[in-house]
Motif scaffolding. Structure first.
Motif, short mmCIF file in Angstrom:
data_model
loop_
_atom_site.label_atom_id
_atom_site.label_comp_id
_atom_site.label_asym_id
_atom_site.label_seq_id
_atom_site.Cartn_x
_atom_site.Cartn_y
_atom_site.Cartn_z
N ARG A 108 14.50 49.89 36.00
CA ARG A 108 15.67 50.61 36.48
C ARG A 108 15.95 50.13 37.90
O ARG A 108 15.03 50.00 38.70
CB ARG A 108 15.42 52.12 36.48
CG ARG A 108 16.67 52.93 36.80
CD ARG A 108 16.43 54.42 36.68
NE ARG A 108 15.68 54.96 37.80
CZ ARG A 108 14.56 55.68 37.69
NH1 ARG A 108 14.05 55.91 36.48
NH2 ARG A 108 13.96 56.16 38.75
N GLU A 110 17.50 50.59 41.64
CA GLU A 110 17.83 51.64 42.60
C GLU A 110 18.14 51.00 43.96
O GLU A 110 17.57 49.96 44.31
CB GLU A 110 16.66 52.61 42.78
CG GLU A 110 16.31 53.41 41.54
CD GLU A 110 17.26 54.58 41.32
OE1 GLU A 110 18.14 54.80 42.19
OE2 GLU A 110 17.14 55.24 40.27
N GLU A 114 17.69 54.60 49.00
CA GLU A 114 17.50 55.88 48.34
C GLU A 114 16.05 56.13 47.95
O GLU A 114 15.73 57.19 47.39
CB GLU A 114 18.41 55.99 47.12
CG GLU A 114 19.89 56.07 47.47
CD GLU A 114 20.77 56.37 46.28
OE1 GLU A 114 20.20 56.72 45.22
OE2 GLU A 114 22.00 56.28 46.41
N LEU A 130 18.69 46.10 46.80
CA LEU A 130 18.42 46.69 45.50
C LEU A 130 17.01 46.35 45.04
O LEU A 130 16.54 45.23 45.25
CB LEU A 130 19.42 46.19 44.45
CG LEU A 130 20.89 46.52 44.65
CD1 LEU A 130 21.73 45.81 43.59
CD2 LEU A 130 21.13 48.03 44.59
N PRO A 190 19.75 52.95 31.36
CA PRO A 190 20.05 52.61 32.75
C PRO A 190 19.41 51.30 33.21
O PRO A 190 18.81 51.24 34.28
CB PRO A 190 19.49 53.81 33.52
CG PRO A 190 18.36 54.27 32.69
CD PRO A 190 18.78 54.07 31.26
N ASP A 216 27.28 51.66 38.24
CA ASP A 216 26.28 52.67 37.85
C ASP A 216 25.19 51.94 37.07
O ASP A 216 25.35 50.77 36.70
CB ASP A 216 26.92 53.79 37.02
CG ASP A 216 27.54 53.28 35.73
OD1 ASP A 216 26.79 52.83 34.84
OD2 ASP A 216 28.79 53.33 35.60
N PRO A 217 24.05 52.59 36.81
CA PRO A 217 22.93 51.90 36.15
C PRO A 217 23.24 51.44 34.73
O PRO A 217 22.48 50.63 34.17
CB PRO A 217 21.82 52.97 36.14
CG PRO A 217 22.16 53.89 37.26
CD PRO A 217 23.66 53.95 37.27
N GLY A 246 28.81 54.76 42.99
CA GLY A 246 27.67 54.87 42.10
C GLY A 246 26.42 54.17 42.61
O GLY A 246 25.99 54.40 43.73
N LEU A 247 25.89 53.28 41.79
CA LEU A 247 24.64 52.61 42.13
C LEU A 247 24.77 51.79 43.40
O LEU A 247 23.92 51.84 44.30
CB LEU A 247 24.22 51.71 40.96
CG LEU A 247 22.97 50.85 41.17
CD1 LEU A 247 21.76 51.73 41.45
CD2 LEU A 247 22.73 49.97 39.94
N SER A 248 25.85 51.00 43.52
CA SER A 248 26.07 50.19 44.71
C SER A 248 27.56 50.00 44.93
O SER A 248 28.33 49.86 43.97
CB SER A 248 25.41 48.81 44.56
OG SER A 248 25.74 47.97 45.65
#
Length: 292
Positions: A108, A110, A114, A130, A190, A216-217, A246-248
């Protein structure tokens, strides 16, 4: 003192390092503070906790992790390890056993910002901002768990990546962002970013790679780097990433199996919006060549 087996054969005493003895003392202290009594295996590989339940806790990975850390970190490390062991006692899979956990390993992605502490997870950087985490089920693997395995963590991550590839094939569709065509790849799990490794299985990938955003994932948006129109695509992708939150929110360049951040900012001056791009040197060379 001599040690003997029941059959009379001599048993050699187990030699323990000072570090192992000190760690055992700390383990016993923390366990007792939580209402458990301790019984260590003779080889120090496990400790049996007895209290409101009986629990066997593996220690090999904890000892490896403690060996990489300063002693002042040990109390928190031990406390977290025992708390995690108690909290996951009901899990049907022993994550410290690679034979059981291996088929369940996944990845996954992230944002680095975070993650409270990168030393408490197992993963590798997908880009500067990331990180690709090693997971089992929905939770990240802890270093003490991976430390129990007979293989390096890099090998375990490769196993997880192979599991992701075997799990599913992404759904691909063409969409437009303010007139700029892009491809959207969607996953059920994800782990969409992991599929960048096999992007050529889904799309025609030019020699100069593709632009990519990770809203998003579960989603990838990509655009081929095959002409000067890529500058407009950067703007469209950056605006889209900003809106999704979202994710990035960044735009990346996927080229030669590497994901590189393309720093791009939307600037408003005198009522006009413009894109300010500070590309990495290699991508700047590609832009200069495409502009000719």
């Amino acid at each position: 003192m001599s040690f003997f087996k029941r059959d009379g054969a001599r048993r050699e005493p187990v030699r323990r390092s000072v570090e192992d003895v000190d760690l055992d003392s700390l383990l016993a202290l923390v366990a007792e503070s939580r209402g458990y009594t301790c019984a260590f295996a003779r080889d120090g590989a496990t400790v049996t906790l007895t209290g409101d339940m009986t629990l066997v806790v593996r220690l090999r990975g904890l000892r490896r992790e403690a060996g990489r850390r300063a002693r002042e970190d040990w109390p928190v490390l031990v406390s977290e390890h025992l708390a995690h062991a108690v909290a996951t006692a009901g899990e049907q899979v022993d994550v410290c056993d690679l034979e059981q956990a291996g088929p369940l390993l996944r990845t996954r992605v992230e944002p680095v910002d975070e993650l409270a502490d990168l030393t408490r997870v197992v993963g590798r950087h997908l880009s500067a901002d990331l990180v690709e985490l090693l997971t089992v089920g929905s939770r990240p693997i802890r270093p003490e768990e991976a430390g129990c395995w007979p293989v390096p963590t890099a090998h375990a991550l490769d196993l997880a990546v192979a599991n992701v590839r075997r799990d599913e094939r992404l759904f691909v569709e063409g969409i437009e962002l303010s007139g700029t065509p892009v491809s959207r790849l969607t996953a059920r799990t994800p782990s969409a970013a992991t599929h960048l490794r096999w992007l050529g299985d889904y799309l025609q990938v030019p020699a100069d790679g593709v632009l990519a955003v990770l809203p998003d994932p579960y989603t990838l948006l990509v655009h081929p780097v095959d002409g000067i129109g890529v500058v407009r695509a950067i703007e469209r992708l950056r605006v889209h990433a900003l809106c999704t939150d979202g994710l990035s929110q960044q735009v990346y360049w996927w080229h030669e199996s590497r994901l590189t951040l393309i720093k791009a900012d939307i600037v408003v001056q005198r009522g006009q919006t413009r894109l300010v791009v500070a590309p990495p040197p290699e991508f700047a060379q590609v832009l200069a060549r495409l502009a000719v």
